[in-house]
Design a protein around this motif. Structure first.
Motif, PDB file in Angstrom:
ATOM      1  N   ARG A 211      -6.407 -11.218 -23.118  1.00  0.00           N
ATOM      2  CA  ARG A 211      -6.577 -12.211 -22.060  1.00  0.00           C
ATOM      3  C   ARG A 211      -8.011 -12.703 -22.123  1.00  0.00           C
ATOM      4  O   ARG A 211      -8.945 -11.919 -22.215  1.00  0.00           O
ATOM      5  N   THR A 212      -8.171 -14.027 -22.048  1.00  0.00           N
ATOM      6  CA  THR A 212      -9.501 -14.628 -22.036  1.00  0.00           C
ATOM      7  C   THR A 212      -9.989 -14.737 -20.596  1.00  0.00           C
ATOM      8  O   THR A 212      -9.248 -15.165 -19.715  1.00  0.00           O
ATOM      9  N   ILE A 213     -11.249 -14.345 -20.376  1.00  0.00           N
ATOM     10  CA  ILE A 213     -11.858 -14.366 -19.044  1.00  0.00           C
ATOM     11  C   ILE A 213     -13.224 -15.034 -19.160  1.00  0.00           C
ATOM     12  O   ILE A 213     -14.062 -14.606 -19.970  1.00  0.00           O
ATOM     13  N   GLY A 214     -13.461 -16.044 -18.360  1.00  0.00           N
ATOM     14  CA  GLY A 214     -14.760 -16.698 -18.346  1.00  0.00           C
ATOM     15  C   GLY A 214     -15.733 -15.957 -17.452  1.00  0.00           C
ATOM     16  O   GLY A 214     -15.365 -15.492 -16.375  1.00  0.00           O
ATOM     17  N   THR A 215     -16.965 -15.811 -17.911  1.00  0.00           N
ATOM     18  CA  THR A 215     -17.984 -15.245 -17.034  1.00  0.00           C
ATOM     19  C   THR A 215     -18.444 -16.326 -16.061  1.00  0.00           C
ATOM     20  O   THR A 215     -18.259 -17.512 -16.304  1.00  0.00           O
ATOM     21  N   ARG A 216     -19.020 -15.890 -14.950  1.00  0.00           N
ATOM     22  CA  ARG A 216     -19.528 -16.809 -13.926  1.00  0.00           C
ATOM     23  C   ARG A 216     -21.019 -16.567 -13.738  1.00  0.00           C
ATOM     24  O   ARG A 216     -21.513 -15.464 -13.991  1.00  0.00           O
ATOM     25  N   TRP A 217     -21.710 -17.568 -13.262  1.00  0.00           N
ATOM     26  CA  TRP A 217     -23.141 -17.455 -12.970  1.00  0.00           C
ATOM     27  C   TRP A 217     -23.406 -16.232 -12.086  1.00  0.00           C
ATOM     28  O   TRP A 217     -24.336 -15.466 -12.308  1.00  0.00           O
ATOM     29  N   ALA A 218     -22.558 -16.030 -11.085  1.00  0.00           N
ATOM     30  CA  ALA A 218     -22.749 -14.946 -10.123  1.00  0.00           C
ATOM     31  C   ALA A 218     -22.508 -13.560 -10.737  1.00  0.00           C
ATOM     32  O   ALA A 218     -22.861 -12.551 -10.124  1.00  0.00           O
ATOM     33  N   ASP A 219     -21.928 -13.489 -11.930  1.00  0.00           N
ATOM     34  CA  ASP A 219     -21.677 -12.197 -12.572  1.00  0.00           C
ATOM     35  C   ASP A 219     -22.957 -11.540 -13.083  1.00  0.00           C
ATOM     36  O   ASP A 219     -23.027 -10.324 -13.187  1.00  0.00           O
ATOM     37  N   ASN A 220     -23.962 -12.350 -13.435  1.00  0.00           N
ATOM     38  CA  ASN A 220     -25.220 -11.800 -13.949  1.00  0.00           C
ATOM     39  C   ASN A 220     -25.983 -11.091 -12.835  1.00  0.00           C
ATOM     40  O   ASN A 220     -25.962 -11.511 -11.692  1.00  0.00           O
ATOM     41  N   ASP A 221     -26.665 -10.015 -13.214  1.00  0.00           N
ATOM     42  CA  ASP A 221     -27.502  -9.321 -12.244  1.00  0.00           C
ATOM     43  C   ASP A 221     -28.977  -9.654 -12.485  1.00  0.00           C
ATOM     44  O   ASP A 221     -29.297 -10.512 -13.307  1.00  0.00           O
ATOM     45  N   ALA A 222     -29.857  -8.981 -11.805  1.00  0.00           N
ATOM     46  CA  ALA A 222     -31.292  -9.265 -11.895  1.00  0.00           C
ATOM     47  C   ALA A 222     -31.856  -9.010 -13.289  1.00  0.00           C
ATOM     48  O   ALA A 222     -32.923  -9.515 -13.628  1.00  0.00           O
ATOM     49  N   TYR A 223     -31.132  -8.264 -14.110  1.00  0.00           N
ATOM     50  CA  TYR A 223     -31.595  -7.944 -15.455  1.00  0.00           C
ATOM     51  C   TYR A 223     -31.077  -8.925 -16.503  1.00  0.00           C
ATOM     52  O   TYR A 223     -31.315  -8.745 -17.696  1.00  0.00           O
ATOM     53  N   GLY A 224     -30.318  -9.941 -16.067  1.00  0.00           N
ATOM     54  CA  GLY A 224     -29.877 -10.991 -16.968  1.00  0.00           C
ATOM     55  C   GLY A 224     -28.597 -10.717 -17.733  1.00  0.00           C
ATOM     56  O   GLY A 224     -28.277 -11.427 -18.676  1.00  0.00           O
ATOM     57  N   HIS A 225     -27.851  -9.689 -17.332  1.00  0.00           N
ATOM     58  CA  HIS A 225     -26.549  -9.439 -17.957  1.00  0.00           C
ATOM     59  C   HIS A 225     -25.515  -9.193 -16.867  1.00  0.00           C
ATOM     60  O   HIS A 225     -25.849  -9.000 -15.707  1.00  0.00           O
ATOM     61  N   VAL A 226     -24.245  -9.225 -17.250  1.00  0.00           N
ATOM     62  CA  VAL A 226     -23.164  -9.027 -16.285  1.00  0.00           C
ATOM     63  C   VAL A 226     -23.292  -7.641 -15.664  1.00  0.00           C
ATOM     64  O   VAL A 226     -23.452  -6.638 -16.373  1.00  0.00           O
ATOM     65  N   ASN A 227     -23.216  -7.583 -14.350  1.00  0.00           N
ATOM     66  CA  ASN A 227     -23.329  -6.333 -13.612  1.00  0.00           C
ATOM     67  C   ASN A 227     -22.118  -5.448 -13.876  1.00  0.00           C
ATOM     68  O   ASN A 227     -20.997  -5.933 -14.033  1.00  0.00           O
ATOM     69  N   ASN A 228     -22.321  -4.153 -13.905  1.00  0.00           N
ATOM     70  CA  ASN A 228     -21.254  -3.209 -14.239  1.00  0.00           C
ATOM     71  C   ASN A 228     -20.027  -3.328 -13.337  1.00  0.00           C
ATOM     72  O   ASN A 228     -18.903  -3.125 -13.789  1.00  0.00           O
ATOM     73  N   VAL A 229     -20.194  -3.658 -12.079  1.00  0.00           N
ATOM     74  CA  VAL A 229     -19.044  -3.752 -11.182  1.00  0.00           C
ATOM     75  C   VAL A 229     -18.073  -4.849 -11.624  1.00  0.00           C
ATOM     76  O   VAL A 229     -16.866  -4.752 -11.411  1.00  0.00           O
ATOM     77  N   VAL A 230     -18.572  -5.878 -12.287  1.00  0.00           N
ATOM     78  CA  VAL A 230     -17.732  -6.979 -12.753  1.00  0.00           C
ATOM     79  C   VAL A 230     -16.770  -6.492 -13.844  1.00  0.00           C
ATOM     80  O   VAL A 230     -15.617  -6.927 -13.910  1.00  0.00           O
ATOM     81  N   TYR A 231     -17.214  -5.570 -14.673  1.00  0.00           N
ATOM     82  CA  TYR A 231     -16.361  -5.040 -15.737  1.00  0.00           C
ATOM     83  C   TYR A 231     -15.097  -4.424 -15.138  1.00  0.00           C
ATOM     84  O   TYR A 231     -14.005  -4.592 -15.661  1.00  0.00           O
ATOM     85  N   TYR A 232     -15.251  -3.717 -14.032  1.00  0.00           N
ATOM     86  CA  TYR A 232     -14.101  -3.092 -13.377  1.00  0.00           C
ATOM     87  C   TYR A 232     -13.150  -4.139 -12.803  1.00  0.00           C
ATOM     88  O   TYR A 232     -11.936  -3.956 -12.813  1.00  0.00           O
TER      89      TYR A 232
END
Length: 148
Positions: free
Chosen positions: A21-42
């Motif tokens: 399944r293809t999933i697009g990342t969102r601007w809000a997914d990034n955290d203060a460190y510039g990568h997707v926050n771990n909670v988004v993976y879940y």
């Protein structure tokens, strides 16, 4: 390594998974460190599993008598995912019991051959009203067998 120590988790190839399944990342997914926050993976794990079951006609989230409750999740991270990358989530079933299922999900940055992260997600299927475990319905079992 001691007998009880598990081997260090490693990235896996796309061939290890049965459905994608293809999933697009969102601007809000990034955290203060510039990568997707771990909670988004879940949340992606939840999305890939449930969307697959709904689309296959094996899960009716509004009227079905049987629902899946999460009892365990886990994730290993190998490389960063960041907005605006696209994620391709691979899905497989590692174990199917009488009333429980262990789903395994691999998250790939679009076009990459190895997982950026991988984890698992265990559902126990229960009666919607009583919340007591029930045997996997035949339609669900059939869809899950195709993911093994």
């Amino acid at each position: 390594m001691s007998p009880s120590a598990a081997p260090k988790p490693q990235p896996e190839p796309r061939s290890a998974y049965r459905a994608f399944r293809t999933i697009g990342t969102r601007w809000a997914d990034n955290d203060a460190y510039g990568h997707v926050n771990n909670v988004v993976y879940y949340s992606w794990f939840d999305t890939v599993v449930n969307a697959h079951l709904i689309e296959a006609g094996a899960l009716d989230i509004h009227r079905g008598e049987t629902i899946g409750l999460v009892i365990e999740t886990q994730c290993n991270y190998f490389s960063a995912i960041e907005f605006p990358q696209t994620v391709e989530a691979g899905l497989r079933v590692a174990h199917m019991g009488k009333s429980s299922v262990r789903y395994e999900v691999g998250l790939f940055v679009q076009g990459e051959p190895m997982t950026a992260a991988r984890g698992h997600f265990i559902h126990v299927y229960v009666d919607r009203a009583t919340r007591r475990p029930v045997s996997l319905p035949e339609k669900l079992r059939s869809v899950l067998e195709a993911l093994q």
